[in-house]
Design an enzyme around this catalytic site. Structure first.
Site, PDB file in Angstrom:
ATOM      1  N   HIS A 270      -7.520   1.528  -6.012  1.00  0.00           N
ATOM      2  CA  HIS A 270      -7.701   1.151  -4.617  1.00  0.00           C
ATOM      3  C   HIS A 270      -6.345   1.169  -3.918  1.00  0.00           C
ATOM      4  O   HIS A 270      -5.292   1.231  -4.560  1.00  0.00           O
ATOM      5  CB  HIS A 270      -8.365  -0.227  -4.491  1.00  0.00           C
ATOM      6  CG  HIS A 270      -7.547  -1.360  -5.026  1.00  0.00           C
ATOM      7  ND1 HIS A 270      -7.797  -1.982  -6.226  1.00  0.00           N
ATOM      8  CD2 HIS A 270      -6.460  -1.992  -4.514  1.00  0.00           C
ATOM      9  CE1 HIS A 270      -6.910  -2.934  -6.431  1.00  0.00           C
ATOM     10  NE2 HIS A 270      -6.086  -2.962  -5.410  1.00  0.00           N
TER      11      HIS A 270
HETATM   12  P1  TYD Z   1     -10.556  -5.958  -8.788  1.00  0.00           P
HETATM   13  O1  TYD Z   1     -10.114  -5.667  -7.404  1.00  0.00           O
HETATM   14  O2  TYD Z   1     -11.689  -5.152  -9.328  1.00  0.00           O
HETATM   15  O3  TYD Z   1      -9.309  -5.871  -9.777  1.00  0.00           O
HETATM   16  P2  TYD Z   1      -8.342  -4.626 -10.112  1.00  0.00           P
HETATM   17  O4  TYD Z   1      -7.717  -4.207  -8.825  1.00  0.00           O
HETATM   18  O5  TYD Z   1      -7.344  -5.167 -11.072  1.00  0.00           O
HETATM   19  O6  TYD Z   1      -9.131  -3.520 -10.704  1.00  0.00           O
HETATM   20  O7  TYD Z   1     -10.916  -7.508  -8.856  1.00  0.00           O
HETATM   21  C1  TYD Z   1     -11.740  -8.044  -9.875  1.00  0.00           C
HETATM   22  C2  TYD Z   1     -12.546  -9.203  -9.283  1.00  0.00           C
HETATM   23  O8  TYD Z   1     -11.684 -10.273  -8.919  1.00  0.00           O
HETATM   24  C3  TYD Z   1     -13.306  -8.809  -8.034  1.00  0.00           C
HETATM   25  O9  TYD Z   1     -14.592  -9.404  -8.124  1.00  0.00           O
HETATM   26  C4  TYD Z   1     -12.534  -9.466  -6.904  1.00  0.00           C
HETATM   27  C5  TYD Z   1     -11.909 -10.676  -7.570  1.00  0.00           C
HETATM   28  N1  TYD Z   1     -10.635 -11.100  -6.997  1.00  0.00           N
HETATM   29  C6  TYD Z   1     -10.544 -12.300  -6.312  1.00  0.00           C
HETATM   30  O10 TYD Z   1     -11.556 -13.017  -6.144  1.00  0.00           O
HETATM   31  N2  TYD Z   1      -9.346 -12.716  -5.822  1.00  0.00           N
HETATM   32  C7  TYD Z   1      -8.219 -11.954  -5.963  1.00  0.00           C
HETATM   33  O11 TYD Z   1      -7.128 -12.370  -5.516  1.00  0.00           O
HETATM   34  C8  TYD Z   1      -8.318 -10.685  -6.650  1.00  0.00           C
HETATM   35  C9  TYD Z   1      -7.113  -9.809  -6.820  1.00  0.00           C
HETATM   36  C10 TYD Z   1      -9.545 -10.307  -7.149  1.00  0.00           C
END
Ligand code: TYD
Length: 133
Positions: free
Chosen positions: A50
């Protein structure tokens, strides 16, 4: 200019070991509004995939190692993070992918904003369109 912007973090090393201290707007170029970390990553897993519209982040591999791919829609660069005293600054509108996590990897993330799903661009084609506007 390289997409890979590394920040040497202040380290205090003595006979007892090492301490790294990070202050917002001083050691990193933004006020730190959120901290999170990735750990216990499944073997072979990749994360990220992302970009953020506004958010800036600094990634610090405080234990173990991992690789981070950065993409600004015109070029792709990769960096190997394995030092707790080095931060990787990721500006907004940069696509990132993290992979090759060692089994003891803890990846600390300092963020300039609180969590907002609206700030994410999770589709690569949408990212290309957004950045090339
Ligand atoms: P995700 O964006 O998929 O992680 P990565 O970028 O490492 O692949 O996030 C995983 C889950 O965590 C998603 O359900 C969103 C949640 N999340 C939060 O609630 N707060 C946060 O600060 C972050 C970074 C993620």
């Amino acid at each position: 200019m390289s997409l890979v912007e590394l920040i040497e973090l202040p380290s205090f090393v003595d006979a007892r070991g090492s301490l790294v201290a990070i202050e917002g707007k001083c050691d990193v170029p933004f006020a730190i509004k959120r901290v999170y970390y990735l750990h216990s990553t499944t073997l072979g897993a990749s994360r990220g995939f992302h970009a953020h519209k506004r958010l800036q982040q600094v990634l610090v591999c405080v234990s173990g190692s991992c690789r981070v791919v950065l993409d600004d829609a015109s070029r792709r660069e990769e960096v190997f993070l394995a030092k707790p005293s080095i931060g990787l600054l990721i500006q907004h509108n940069i696509w990132r992918e993290m992979y090759d996590f060692s089994d003891n990897c803890i990846l600390l993330v300092l963020a300039s904003e609180q969590y907002s799903e609206d700030d994410y661009i999770r589709d690569y084609d949408e990212f290309l369109m957004q950045v090339k506007l």
